[in-house]
Design a protein around this motif. Sequence first.
Motif, PDB file in Angstrom:
ATOM      1  N   LYS A 114       0.774  -1.371  -0.019  1.00 59.54           N
ATOM      2  CA  LYS A 114       0.014   0.025   0.232  1.00 59.54           C
ATOM      3  C   LYS A 114       0.868   1.188   0.012  1.00 59.54           C
ATOM      4  CE  LYS A 114      -3.789   2.201   2.446  1.00 59.54           C
ATOM      5  NZ  LYS A 114      -4.772   2.138   3.715  1.00 59.54           N
ATOM      6  N   THR A 115       1.849   1.173   1.003  1.00 63.33           N
ATOM      7  CA  THR A 115       2.627   2.582   0.916  1.00 63.33           C
ATOM      8  C   THR A 115       4.101   2.616   1.209  1.00 63.33           C
ATOM      9  OG1 THR A 115       2.253   2.458   3.585  1.00 63.33           O
ATOM     10  CG2 THR A 115       0.699   3.831   2.048  1.00 63.33           C
ATOM     11  N   GLY A 116       4.536   1.242   1.892  1.00 61.57           N
ATOM     12  CA  GLY A 116       5.863   1.061   2.179  1.00 61.57           C
ATOM     13  C   GLY A 116       7.034   1.276   0.929  1.00 61.57           C
ATOM     14  N   PHE A 117       6.589   0.495  -0.144  1.00 61.89           N
ATOM     15  CA  PHE A 117       7.559   0.499  -1.306  1.00 61.89           C
ATOM     16  C   PHE A 117       7.739   1.961  -1.806  1.00 61.89           C
ATOM     17  CE2 PHE A 117       6.936  -4.186  -1.295  1.00 61.89           C
ATOM     18  CZ  PHE A 117       8.075  -4.642  -0.846  1.00 61.89           C
ATOM     19  N   SER A 118       6.498   2.550  -1.957  1.00 59.51           N
ATOM     20  CA  SER A 118       6.112   3.692  -2.684  1.00 59.51           C
ATOM     21  C   SER A 118       6.782   4.714  -1.860  1.00 59.51           C
ATOM     22  CB  SER A 118       4.659   4.156  -2.753  1.00 59.51           C
ATOM     23  OG  SER A 118       4.069   4.144  -1.452  1.00 59.51           O
ATOM     24  N   ASP A 119       6.589   4.741  -0.243  1.00 58.93           N
ATOM     25  CA  ASP A 119       7.240   5.896   0.266  1.00 58.93           C
ATOM     26  C   ASP A 119       8.754   5.870   0.427  1.00 58.93           C
ATOM     27  OD1 ASP A 119       4.756   6.791   0.961  1.00 58.93           O
ATOM     28  OD2 ASP A 119       4.781   5.903   2.936  1.00 58.93           O
ATOM     29  N   ALA A 120       9.456   4.758   0.361  1.00 56.72           N
ATOM     30  CA  ALA A 120      10.803   4.439   0.354  1.00 56.72           C
ATOM     31  C   ALA A 120      11.359   4.815  -0.999  1.00 56.72           C
ATOM     32  CB  ALA A 120      11.367   3.139   0.703  1.00 56.72           C
ATOM     33  N   ILE A 121      10.577   4.746  -1.990  1.00 51.84           N
ATOM     34  CA  ILE A 121      10.956   5.302  -3.251  1.00 51.84           C
ATOM     35  C   ILE A 121      11.252   6.725  -3.682  1.00 51.84           C
ATOM     36  CG2 ILE A 121      10.725   4.973  -5.891  1.00 51.84           C
ATOM     37  CD1 ILE A 121      10.018   1.891  -5.426  1.00 51.84           C
ATOM     38  N   ALA A 122      10.112   7.097  -2.903  1.00 48.61           N
ATOM     39  CA  ALA A 122       9.806   8.458  -3.106  1.00 48.61           C
ATOM     40  C   ALA A 122      10.846   9.363  -2.315  1.00 48.61           C
ATOM     41  CB  ALA A 122       8.469   8.787  -2.502  1.00 48.61           C
ATOM     42  N   LYS A 123      11.618   8.765  -1.389  1.00 50.68           N
ATOM     43  CA  LYS A 123      12.608   9.557  -0.264  1.00 50.68           C
ATOM     44  C   LYS A 123      13.784   9.176  -0.933  1.00 50.68           C
ATOM     45  CE  LYS A 123      10.069   8.490   4.175  1.00 50.68           C
ATOM     46  NZ  LYS A 123      10.013   7.778   5.320  1.00 50.68           N
ATOM     47  N   VAL A 124      14.041   8.090  -1.483  1.00 48.32           N
ATOM     48  CA  VAL A 124      15.788   7.946  -1.792  1.00 48.32           C
ATOM     49  C   VAL A 124      15.846   7.551  -3.277  1.00 48.32           C
ATOM     50  CG1 VAL A 124      16.390   7.289   0.517  1.00 48.32           C
ATOM     51  CG2 VAL A 124      15.603   5.539  -1.207  1.00 48.32           C
ATOM     52  N   GLY A 125      14.693   7.282  -4.037  1.00 46.32           N
ATOM     53  CA  GLY A 125      14.838   6.708  -5.303  1.00 46.32           C
ATOM     54  C   GLY A 125      14.866   5.190  -5.610  1.00 46.32           C
ATOM     55  N   LEU A 126      14.407   4.797  -6.571  1.00 47.34           N
ATOM     56  CA  LEU A 126      14.588   3.435  -6.864  1.00 47.34           C
ATOM     57  C   LEU A 126      15.703   2.564  -6.830  1.00 47.34           C
ATOM     58  CD1 LEU A 126      12.714   0.889  -7.473  1.00 47.34           C
ATOM     59  CD2 LEU A 126      12.862   1.192  -9.787  1.00 47.34           C
ATOM     60  N   THR A 127      16.634   3.283  -7.505  1.00 45.17           N
ATOM     61  CA  THR A 127      17.914   2.668  -7.682  1.00 45.17           C
ATOM     62  C   THR A 127      18.852   2.639  -6.372  1.00 45.17           C
ATOM     63  OG1 THR A 127      18.209   3.712  -9.782  1.00 45.17           O
ATOM     64  CG2 THR A 127      20.332   3.023  -8.797  1.00 45.17           C
ATOM     65  N   LYS A 128      18.680   3.481  -5.392  1.00 49.29           N
ATOM     66  CA  LYS A 128      19.325   3.479  -4.281  1.00 49.29           C
ATOM     67  C   LYS A 128      18.551   2.716  -3.405  1.00 49.29           C
ATOM     68  CE  LYS A 128      20.527   6.369  -0.190  1.00 49.29           C
ATOM     69  NZ  LYS A 128      21.905   5.731   0.033  1.00 49.29           N
ATOM     70  N   PHE A 129      17.389   2.614  -3.298  1.00 52.07           N
ATOM     71  CA  PHE A 129      16.564   1.642  -2.640  1.00 52.07           C
ATOM     72  C   PHE A 129      16.886   0.340  -2.882  1.00 52.07           C
ATOM     73  CE2 PHE A 129      12.458  -0.690  -1.951  1.00 52.07           C
ATOM     74  CZ  PHE A 129      12.408  -0.854  -0.532  1.00 52.07           C
ATOM     75  N   VAL A 130      17.090  -0.190  -4.226  1.00 49.20           N
ATOM     76  CA  VAL A 130      17.239  -1.477  -4.366  1.00 49.20           C
ATOM     77  C   VAL A 130      18.565  -1.747  -4.504  1.00 49.20           C
ATOM     78  CG1 VAL A 130      17.516  -3.222  -6.609  1.00 49.20           C
ATOM     79  CG2 VAL A 130      15.387  -1.628  -6.229  1.00 49.20           C
ATOM     80  N   THR A 131      19.700  -0.891  -4.317  1.00 48.27           N
ATOM     81  CA  THR A 131      21.046  -1.201  -4.172  1.00 48.27           C
ATOM     82  C   THR A 131      21.396  -1.255  -2.746  1.00 48.27           C
ATOM     83  OG1 THR A 131      21.595   1.334  -4.484  1.00 48.27           O
ATOM     84  CG2 THR A 131      21.877  -0.135  -6.540  1.00 48.27           C
TER      85      THR A 131
END
Length: 397
Positions: A297-314
């Motif tokens: 619902k919100t967990g992944f989208s909030d994290a990606i919004a804060k740091v970006g998809l690339t940084k989140f995955v790496t």
Amino acid sequence: MESRVLSGSATISGLPRLRPQASRLNATVTFAAATPNTAVSAGGNLLWGRQLRPAVLLETSPARNLKSVLASAASSSDSSGEAMAPVGFFQKYPALVTGFFFFMWYFLNVIFNILNKKIYNYFPYPYFVSVIHLAVGVVYCLGSWTVGLPKRAPIDADLLKLLIPVAVCHALGHVTSNISFAAVAVSFTHTIKALEPFFNAAASQFILGQSIPITLWLSLAPVVLGVSMASLTELSFNWLGFISAMISNISFTYRSIYSKKAMTDMDSTNLYAYISIIALIVCIPPALIIEGPVLLKTGFSDAIAKVGLTKFVTDLFWVGMFYHLYNQLATNTLERVAPLTHAVGNVLKRVFVIGFSIVVFGNKISTQTAIGTAIAIAGVAMYSFIKAGIEEKKRVS
């Protein structure tokens, strides 16, 4: 061989008729024929073998000739290419290699703790992060097995039954440690986890029925006192972080108990790989049930919004890699050293992690917390030294 040596000189038809000068010359010729440069690598055998005895006996000065024979054999052996193999760096400097293992163990552990806490600052979902830790390690192990480094050890149903309790305790201890890391300061979690020797001693005494010396119990008193002092004034204290760290201590204690019951001839690398696979299977269901809906619902989208998809995955990938590598390096390091060195290494590791986490995150701690932490670490060191001495006495006897 003896017949060839004797036929090498045309003048040797009967030993009694030889004059001293001629015998000396013929002995030299015979010895030269008997010891070509290409066959002197086994100089000792040539010297004392039957084929050389007639030639030596023909010499009027056997002591001098024997000395020359030995010198010739030694020089020929040195030039034959069969000298001792050169000693490699690992064999020549074992202390430096062990020191490097310790350094990498500490370095990877510190990096893991720092990166792990930074992830929780923008992605506070310890169940899912725990799954990532184990999943990256499992992929690493599967890749290593694929290329044969190391070769996968076979496993059967009986061994699997023994490893399941170990893996379940490993999974529970790992998840609760991460819950504590997410809830409180890293330094405080490690201070609480300094109580793990106390739980180990209690389990050994009251569950396994082993007799624990009074000196070992007394050494644990400063640990309990220090942790209590640190907890009372810890600025980041909350009950979730405290209780989770305590559950982690108990879980890892039972992991040690079940590990002793599941002693096997399998090497530590394969054993840790199998435990990681089982622990991953155990961790996935609670992560999906407890955090799955919120993450979607919100967990992944909030994290990606804060740091970006690339940084989140790496970040998730590297924290999992550091987790696996530091555990593997810890195993490899502790296999190389004595129990006392093992004890010192564990204590210093905790000091390093607490110190670096305070510096990196700028955690403010009270004077009482600092004193309590120091007392607890000193107590752990005392306990480790005493226990290592007991283990060494058992090993020698």
